[in-house]
Scaffold this motif. Structure first.
Motif, mmCIF file in Angstrom:
data_model
loop_
_atom_site.group_PDB
_atom_site.id
_atom_site.type_symbol
_atom_site.label_atom_id
_atom_site.label_comp_id
_atom_site.label_asym_id
_atom_site.label_seq_id
_atom_site.Cartn_x
_atom_site.Cartn_y
_atom_site.Cartn_z
ATOM 1 N N SER B 104 4.290 -66.798 -21.725
ATOM 2 C CA SER B 104 5.387 -65.862 -21.506
ATOM 3 C C SER B 104 5.339 -64.681 -22.476
ATOM 4 O O SER B 104 5.678 -63.566 -22.115
ATOM 5 C CB SER B 104 6.724 -66.572 -21.651
ATOM 6 N N THR B 105 4.897 -64.922 -23.693
ATOM 7 C CA THR B 105 4.917 -63.837 -24.673
ATOM 8 C C THR B 105 3.955 -62.719 -24.334
ATOM 9 O O THR B 105 4.153 -61.595 -24.747
ATOM 10 C CB THR B 105 4.547 -64.353 -26.082
ATOM 11 N N LYS B 106 2.933 -63.034 -23.584
ATOM 12 C CA LYS B 106 1.952 -61.997 -23.287
ATOM 13 C C LYS B 106 2.425 -61.051 -22.187
ATOM 14 O O LYS B 106 1.813 -60.037 -21.936
ATOM 15 C CB LYS B 106 0.635 -62.633 -22.865
ATOM 16 N N CYS B 107 3.499 -61.396 -21.546
ATOM 17 C CA CYS B 107 3.905 -60.643 -20.379
ATOM 18 C C CYS B 107 4.927 -59.558 -20.668
ATOM 19 O O CYS B 107 5.476 -58.972 -19.752
ATOM 20 C CB CYS B 107 4.449 -61.587 -19.319
#
Lengths: 141, 141
Positions: B104-107
């Motif tokens: 999720s953090t990469k999005c």
DNA sequence: GTATACTTGACTATTTTAGTCAGGTTTATA
DNA sequence: TATAAACCTGACTAAAATAGTCAAGTATAC
């Protein structure tokens, strides 16, 4: 036409930073790990962001970077400018020898590229960092 | 972010062609001279345009190229598609290992690039060759 | 005083771009 | 039917841009 990594990384890293909302400095190491961007490359990018006063650095242990303004006040335009990400559409600059000045036939599409440039700039002008963070929180619910 | 010459040249050359409104074939030699584009490079570009049925070729002496549809029906999207000019904004493809799927953090910025892509595509979708030619005639008055 | 983190600048492999070059084939016209 | 104009194809390449790496620092909190 494409966006280069430098611009993408800058926005990604700042979005990461913005989530902490000016409270704690965030180290590049953390951003590097979370976003999967090389630390050395991040340093290059943040050096530029600091010079353009988009972020502030905090040195020493527990140091890192903080936003220099509120997330809402940082437009994507500012970010792209800072890292030299440009929307280049045409070479018909007034200064250059190449291009279409003087000859009417060469200008068939000149206006078009101007319009396109404005179209894209307009998009970046309307978006700010807060929008990005909000969008993310909303999607997580 | 930039537009490559190939896409620019394709549009310039087709705008040139469109001025003749499907009457006479226009030779690449003429376009090359008028627009200042290398003949060899034009041939590469027109080979693609022909395969995508945007232009038709007329062989032999006095031959050349003609638009395959009416100028109004040729959208800039079609032209860019034909010469493989792409709006690439992000590498988070579903197939690739790189990118943001799963974490999720990469999005954080994924949505943003999607929006940008649509914004630009929308611009190209709304413009057609006739618009370009008209714009030129108007400015000449 | 030392580990953490910022800072700077030079260097480089890879990829993309913007063509060039060579060698065709096709066909209108003289 | 000769021939020149024009299309057609694919391989090759120089130069530029990109996406980093590497090395050698300096500043500061603890």
């Amino acid at each position: 036409m494409k966006l280069t990594s430098k611009g993408r990384y800058a926005v990604m890293a700042l979005a990461d930073l913005a989530r902490f909302d000016n409270v704690n400095p965030v180290s590049l190491r953390d951003i590097s790990l979370r976003q999967g961007i090389s630390l050395d490359y991040l340093e290059q990018i943040f050096s530029k962001l600091r010079k353009k006063e988009i972020v502030q650095s905090v040195r020493g242990t527990q140091g890192g970077y903080v936003l220099n303004k509120k997330a809402k006040e940082i437009k994507l335009t500012n970010i792209f400018d800072a890292v030299d990400e440009k929307v280049k559409t045409v070479q018909c600059k007034k200064e250059s020898k190449k291009g279409c000045h003087g000859k009417s036939t060469k200008c068939l599409t000149h206006n078009l590229w101007d319009e396109l440039e404005n179209h894209i700039k307009n998009f970046f002008e309307k978006k700010n960092l807060e929008d990005l963070v909000k969008d993310n929180i909303e999607r997580r619910i």
